[in-house]
Design a protein around this motif. Sequence first.
Motif, PDB file in Angstrom:
ATOM      1  N   VAL A   1      -5.377  10.170  -2.719  1.00 52.33           N
ATOM      2  CA  VAL A   1      -5.750  10.229  -4.599  1.00 52.33           C
ATOM      3  C   VAL A   1      -6.520  11.405  -4.684  1.00 52.33           C
ATOM      4  CG1 VAL A   1      -6.342   9.879  -6.689  1.00 52.33           C
ATOM      5  CG2 VAL A   1      -4.897   8.147  -5.746  1.00 52.33           C
ATOM      6  N   ALA A   2      -8.017  11.458  -3.860  1.00 50.09           N
ATOM      7  CA  ALA A   2      -9.018  11.925  -3.591  1.00 50.09           C
ATOM      8  C   ALA A   2      -8.824  13.567  -3.256  1.00 50.09           C
ATOM      9  CB  ALA A   2      -9.634  11.089  -2.982  1.00 50.09           C
TER      10      ALA A   2
ATOM     11  N   ASP B   1      -5.036   5.578   1.357  1.00 54.10           N
ATOM     12  CA  ASP B   1      -4.480   5.584  -0.227  1.00 54.10           C
ATOM     13  C   ASP B   1      -5.310   6.148  -0.753  1.00 54.10           C
ATOM     14  OD1 ASP B   1      -5.067   2.590  -0.454  1.00 54.10           O
ATOM     15  OD2 ASP B   1      -4.239   1.778  -1.279  1.00 54.10           O
ATOM     16  N   THR B   2      -6.473   5.827  -0.764  1.00 58.93           N
ATOM     17  CA  THR B   2      -7.662   6.708  -2.220  1.00 58.93           C
ATOM     18  C   THR B   2      -7.671   7.940  -1.404  1.00 58.93           C
ATOM     19  OG1 THR B   2      -8.449   4.388  -1.472  1.00 58.93           O
ATOM     20  CG2 THR B   2     -10.193   6.064  -2.209  1.00 58.93           C
TER      21      THR B   2
ATOM     22  N   LEU C   1     -13.562  14.695   3.517  1.00 61.03           N
ATOM     23  CA  LEU C   1     -13.544  13.989   1.599  1.00 61.03           C
ATOM     24  C   LEU C   1     -15.168  12.874   1.703  1.00 61.03           C
ATOM     25  CD1 LEU C   1     -10.064  12.886   1.163  1.00 61.03           C
ATOM     26  CD2 LEU C   1     -10.776  15.027   0.169  1.00 61.03           C
ATOM     27  N   GLY C   2     -16.326  14.384   2.866  1.00 59.90           N
ATOM     28  CA  GLY C   2     -17.842  13.215   2.704  1.00 59.90           C
ATOM     29  C   GLY C   2     -17.399  12.208   3.440  1.00 59.90           C
ATOM     30  N   PRO C   3     -18.880  11.780   3.495  1.00 61.06           N
ATOM     31  CA  PRO C   3     -19.495  10.390   4.519  1.00 61.06           C
ATOM     32  C   PRO C   3     -18.843   9.484   4.700  1.00 61.06           C
ATOM     33  CG  PRO C   3     -21.171  10.874   2.668  1.00 61.06           C
ATOM     34  CD  PRO C   3     -19.417  11.785   2.570  1.00 61.06           C
ATOM     35  N   ARG C   4     -18.075   8.957   3.891  1.00 64.86           N
ATOM     36  CA  ARG C   4     -17.363   7.940   3.415  1.00 64.86           C
ATOM     37  C   ARG C   4     -16.111   7.342   4.512  1.00 64.86           C
ATOM     38  NH1 ARG C   4     -21.355   7.736  -0.022  1.00 64.86           N
ATOM     39  NH2 ARG C   4     -19.647   8.926  -1.810  1.00 64.86           N
ATOM     40  N   VAL C   5     -16.098   6.473   4.730  1.00 64.30           N
ATOM     41  CA  VAL C   5     -14.867   5.843   5.315  1.00 64.30           C
ATOM     42  C   VAL C   5     -14.096   5.686   4.424  1.00 64.30           C
ATOM     43  CG1 VAL C   5     -13.359   3.859   6.073  1.00 64.30           C
ATOM     44  CG2 VAL C   5     -15.304   4.491   7.430  1.00 64.30           C
ATOM     45  N   MET C   6     -12.554   6.423   3.891  1.00 67.68           N
ATOM     46  CA  MET C   6     -11.614   5.623   2.187  1.00 67.68           C
ATOM     47  C   MET C   6     -10.334   4.811   3.404  1.00 67.68           C
ATOM     48  SD  MET C   6     -11.701   8.232   0.337  1.00 67.68           S
ATOM     49  CE  MET C   6     -11.879  10.293   0.766  1.00 67.68           C
ATOM     50  N   ARG C   7      -9.344   4.625   2.844  1.00 65.12           N
ATOM     51  CA  ARG C   7      -8.668   3.990   2.892  1.00 65.12           C
ATOM     52  C   ARG C   7      -7.443   5.056   2.870  1.00 65.12           C
ATOM     53  NH1 ARG C   7      -7.607  -1.979   1.925  1.00 65.12           N
ATOM     54  NH2 ARG C   7      -7.092  -2.488   3.468  1.00 65.12           N
TER      55      ARG C   7
ATOM     56  N   ALA D   1     -18.062  21.323   5.382  1.00 68.37           N
ATOM     57  CA  ALA D   1     -18.751  20.388   4.667  1.00 68.37           C
ATOM     58  C   ALA D   1     -18.091  20.673   3.216  1.00 68.37           C
ATOM     59  CB  ALA D   1     -20.239  20.143   4.802  1.00 68.37           C
ATOM     60  N   SER D   2     -17.810  22.033   2.558  1.00 63.95           N
ATOM     61  CA  SER D   2     -17.754  20.932   0.398  1.00 63.95           C
ATOM     62  C   SER D   2     -15.867  21.401   1.181  1.00 63.95           C
ATOM     63  CB  SER D   2     -18.063  22.126   0.139  1.00 63.95           C
ATOM     64  OG  SER D   2     -17.410  22.696  -1.296  1.00 63.95           O
ATOM     65  N   PRO D   3     -15.123  20.450   0.337  1.00 64.45           N
ATOM     66  CA  PRO D   3     -13.381  20.672  -0.062  1.00 64.45           C
ATOM     67  C   PRO D   3     -14.206  21.485  -0.734  1.00 64.45           C
ATOM     68  CG  PRO D   3     -14.703  18.663  -0.589  1.00 64.45           C
ATOM     69  CD  PRO D   3     -16.036  18.834   0.394  1.00 64.45           C
TER      70      PRO D   3
ATOM     71  N   ARG E   1       0.564  -1.143  -0.147  1.00 64.33           N
ATOM     72  CA  ARG E   1       0.213   0.094  -0.328  1.00 64.33           C
ATOM     73  C   ARG E   1       0.733   1.159  -0.136  1.00 64.33           C
ATOM     74  NH1 ARG E   1      -5.471  -1.555   0.648  1.00 64.33           N
ATOM     75  NH2 ARG E   1      -5.483   0.630   0.758  1.00 64.33           N
TER      76      ARG E   1
END
Lengths: 251, 251
Positions: free
Chosen positions: A237-238, A233-234, A225-231, A182-184, A100
């Motif tokens: 990039v986001a 490495d994601t 970066l929004g309401p969801r969990v991200m790893r 809330a808005s990036p 990763r």
Amino acid sequence: MTQTHKENRIAKAPRLFVAADLAAGAEVTCEPGQANYLVNVLRLRAGAAVRLFNGRDGEWLAEITTAKRGKCTLQIRETLRAQETPPDIDYLFAPLKKARLDYMVQKATEMGVAALRPVMTAYTVADRVNLERMRANAIEAAEQCNILWVPEVSEPQPLRAVLAHWPEERRLIFCDEAAPIASPVEALGAVAPGPLGVLVGPEGGFNAEERAVLRNASFAVPISLGPRVMRADTAAVAALALVNAVLGDWR
Amino acid sequence: MTQTHKENRIAKAPRLFVAADLAAGAEVTCEPGQANYLVNVLRLRAGAAVRLFNGRDGEWLAEITTAKRGKCTLQIRETLRAQETPPDIDYLFAPLKKARLDYMVQKATEMGVAALRPVMTAYTVADRVNLERMRANAIEAAEQCNILWVPEVSEPQPLRAVLAHWPEERRLIFCDEAAPIASPVEALGAVAPGPLGVLVGPEGGFNAEERAVLRNASFAVPISLGPRVMRADTAAVAALALVNAVLGDWR
């Protein structure tokens, strides 16, 4: 050779990052690993085209002059692209475990950052960082993605020390699920042009103390970066895509 | 058990996607692979907490009632989260080769898309797509990233056919280095709210004919992802991050 043939030949030529200075007529001796790649893996022979860059002199077309087992020399023919300067974005990240981390380093390089700075945080999982491996991954990504520089790779430092010595004029964008805006896009839109850092924490997030230091730092800019969990490495990039799009060179 | 202990126990409980209906008191029999994971890999025993979701009934806390080699049953205790609807974003992509396809599917799932739609283009490298493997990767990413749905996975279709039957009201955002508006934030900002598709082509790009069809389609919205070349899996995360931030639920 027609113009199209020539363009195709150049576009298909392997692309290598080298340390040597690049100028028309100069001879370059490949490093052993690169010689092995050109001669034994790609099976190229004298006369084959190779593209070279060194992060200083732009991109050059070269031709193989000697192709032997373990030895490959090139002669530089003509310039292909002028040197470009990377966007002044330092990417700071809690190192991840092997595959990763490789991936994250490749992705951040593709996103065009100028520097890769591992930072050790309370919840960082990796306790050692192989800088040589990071550098090799950054070089590979730059070679494959037509980038004209390789991001600088620095020694890991504790996040606390990095923040204590952070230069005020460099805004540090960090991912914070509790960001007040809330808005990036909106949060980044309020940042003045100038040098930037982008910080992505470990999968477990920052601890309370780290979060407090970041929230109180005048140079720090939280983005959500929004309401969801991200790893992690994601998220890397986001976050870098949003920074490039709102503040960087995607405009 | 204090509130904090309970919260920790729930947060650390493995999270599984199941087909069964979920309601308080119901019994759920795990599939063999899940039973093996809970009993042999995690070594959980009767009484251990597990979180379940099925894409319809929200997330539930369950407890293991039987934990034997090859068999695991759970009883559902209480509801943890109400069902959420995914943002109406279909993600269309030219399939890549194995590991990169796995990665792209995981990343698109993390970004919250509702559907994963492989499309075959002129320069698509992968000639076969393992739908079972795609679905397994999507499930794993949803389980790990606290997502309450698993994107629908559809059979590969030729891009040409997909475009010929595309519903007019669904805007199709695609990456195009020659997009007339250089800023992707500006280009996306002009899109009205509604159902979306996001299309990322293969590493070789679209061919001239595909590009012409896309450029002439009234539903298509070209966006540029900046001056550097990116691999397709990087472009996927970058494009979905911008779409989520400007048009989706990152606001």
